[in-house]
Enzyme design. Structure first.
Site, PDB file in Angstrom:
ATOM      1  N   ASP A 366      11.398  99.288  36.062  1.00  0.00           N
ATOM      2  CA  ASP A 366      12.003  97.953  36.126  1.00  0.00           C
ATOM      3  C   ASP A 366      10.916  96.890  36.298  1.00  0.00           C
ATOM      4  OD1 ASP A 366      13.849  95.973  36.178  1.00  0.00           O
ATOM      5  OD2 ASP A 366      14.711  96.472  38.129  1.00  0.00           O
ATOM      6  N   ASP A 384       8.861  97.198  44.117  1.00  0.00           N
ATOM      7  CA  ASP A 384      10.094  97.886  43.706  1.00  0.00           C
ATOM      8  C   ASP A 384       9.893  99.013  42.709  1.00  0.00           C
ATOM      9  OD1 ASP A 384      11.529  96.360  45.400  1.00  0.00           O
ATOM     10  OD2 ASP A 384      12.272  94.959  43.899  1.00  0.00           O
TER      11      ASP A 384
END
Ligand code: AMP
Length: 517
Positions: A366, A384
């Site tokens: 992502d 993340d």
């Protein structure tokens, strides 16, 4: 007490301390702090006969110098300032047990982060020696506030092991000189004059420029202290920390997984706290992933410090980045102040973090400007990583492509959307989109198209056109990331050096040393 004992001086006093203090009760020994500049140990009668045989040679003391300031975070660690002297007592792991000899913690013992100190008298302890520093970073540091003409550093290049360069600030411009090594171990900038050590070389060019652009002045100021390995010596192995040690101070934002707060750990250390709604994940999946994530350490990756998983919501404790997400940073006023040079450098930093993940065989899944965080001086770190695998994301706008599949469609490579084939090469595709976000100051990719339309047109070879004010060389790198066949896309390692060397692709960019007499 025999005068001869008193005259033996500091070395003997130290011997007494290390060899007798442990064996005999401390009540037997008194230490007077100073007499004629020396410590004197006064022994009671029954111990005066101790050194009958010649004393064994003292083991050399393991002396270190602090490279950065550090403020104690627990009652068991030491605060110190750059330049303070410390004696290492136990060098196991990333936090060493040490005794401070100077500074605010003088004579105290406690833990210190090992990456904040360097062995005394070693090259690493020299304030001008910047070990693994790339050319772009050297320029950034020398051009930052606090440095004046003559500021300099000697760096060992991370990408070209063994290569040394001298970088000098000359009236707002940074010049670089190769420092070459002689076969017999000496160093030179110009063949006309060589030196046994780098220290001598620095000394020589500090007294007169001798043909360099300017005489060397003050060592370059260091921009920021490195991240410590975990929050403290005792969280390195104890990953789960008590929720009560975290105080939530201020909400920073709401992400796709939950809210993010600025927090304070142990009343001392600023951290970011990510709170996770468990509704959209299996806590065991998360813990399994977190075990891997905590081992990934790089200066361009957000460090995971600790977790609180025993209650809900789960907390993920990470390093705090002052300027929040790159997407917001680009879109706000700060972004408008950025020059093309800064944009390339930010892209290079993300590529460096991703090149590390590539080397570790880890996939981000992502990568996007919303998942990169910005600190001071435009420092960017990838955040993340791996979380997308654990969570079923629910931000419809970004993630919903068509019913049943949830991807950040405009960032995701076609093979990942169509065949769920995620790889480091699908991350490279996303990186091309991130470069687009950087160069357009945070515009939505494919601005006039819906997610569905994007999926429709990509297989026929459609790609975003070159944004306004985007140089062709930069655009070509983006296009390379969007090659249909994932094997044809560059590696992050290549992207990193292409971006780092964007402005200086060959060695001719080094200042001319032939003119140096
Ligand atoms: P996220 O859940 O990662 O999308 O985060 C939501 C928002 O919180 C981001 O857009 C950032 O502005 C902020 N944020 C997240 N992590 C951090 C951090 N480590 N330091 C500072 N701000 C953060």
């Amino acid at each position: 007490l025999a005068p001869s004992v008193m005259d033996i001086g500091q070395r003997f006093v130290l011997w007494v301390r290390s060899h007798c203090c442990h064996d005999k009760s401390s009540a037997d020994i008194e230490t007077k702090p100073k007499a004629k500049g020396k410590d004197i140990v006064v022994l009671k009668n029954d111990h005066v006969d101790a050194p009958k045989r010649p004393l064994p040679p003292l083991p050399p003391r393991d002396m270190y110098v602090a490279l950065y300031d550090y403020t104690a975070r627990t009652a068991d660690d030491l605060s110190f300032r750059a330049g303070d002297r410390l004696e290492a007592l136990n060098k196991t792991g990333p936090w060493w047990f040490a005794r401070a000899l100077t500074g605010i913690s003088a004579n105290k013992e406690g833990f210190v982060p090992a990456n904040y100190v360097a062995q005394e008298e070693s090259l690493y302890a020299e304030p001008w020696y910047f070990q693994d520093t790339k050319r772009v970073d050297a320029e950034k540091m020398l051009l930052s506030e606090g440095n004046e003409t003559g500021a300099f550093l000697i760096r060992q290049c991370e990408s070209q092991k063994g290569e040394l360069s001298l970088s000098v600030l000359d009236n707002g411009k940074v010049k670089h000189y190769k420092v070459r090594k002689l076969d017999n171990g000496g160093y030179y900038v110009s063949t006309a004059k060589s030196f046994l050590t780098l220290k001598e070389l620095v000394q020589y060019y500090s007294e007169n420029n001798h043909g360099l652009c300017v005489q060397l002045g003050e060592p370059c100021k260091k921009l920021e202290a490195p991240q410590t390995h975990g929050l403290s010596y005792n969280t390195v192995d104890h990953w789960e920390i008590s929720r009560s040690s975290i105080k939530l101070l201020k909400k920073l934002g709401t992400g796709q997984f939950g809210e993010v707060y600025e927090g304070l750990w142990n009343g001392t250390t600023p951290v970011a706290v990510k709170t996770l709604r468990c509704g959209n994940m299996d806590p065991n999946d998360f813990l399994r992933e977190a075990q891997i994530m905590k081992k990934l350490r790089h200066s361009k990756l957000i460090q995971l410090y600790a977790v609180c998983t025993l209650d809900e919501p789960i907390y993920i404790i990470t390093e705090l980045m002052k300027n929040g997400s790159l997407l917001e940073y680009l879109q706000k006023d700060k972004g408008k102040e950025l020059q093309f040079h800064d944009q390339v450098e930010m892209a290079a930093q993300v590529a460096a973090g991703m090149a590390y993940l590539e080397q570790q065989n880890y996939i981000h899944r992502d990568l996007a400007a919303r998942n990169v965080l910005v600190g001071e001086n435009n420092i960017c770190k990838v955040a993340d990583f791996g979380l997308a695998r654990v969570f079923k994301v629910d931000n419809e706008n970004v993630y919903e492509a068509k019913e049943g599949s949830k991807f950040p469609v405009k960032w995701t490579a076609p093979e990942a959307i169509n065949a769920n084939k995620f790889s480091i090469k699908s991350d490279v595709w996303s990186f091309g989109i991130l470069m687009y976000e950087i160069i357009t100051f945070g515009q939505m990719p494919y601005p006039t198209m819906s997610n569905y339309q994007v999926i429709q047109v990509l297989p026929s070879g459609y790609r975003m056109s070159c944004p306004a004010n985007c140089p062709t060389v930069f655009y070509n790198i983006m296009m390379d990331c969007w090659k249909e066949n994932d094997f044809d896309r560059p590696t992050f390692e290549t992207l990193q050096w292409k971006l780092e060397d964007y402005f200086d692709l060959d060695v001719t960019s080094y200042a001319d040393t032939n003119r140096i007499p």
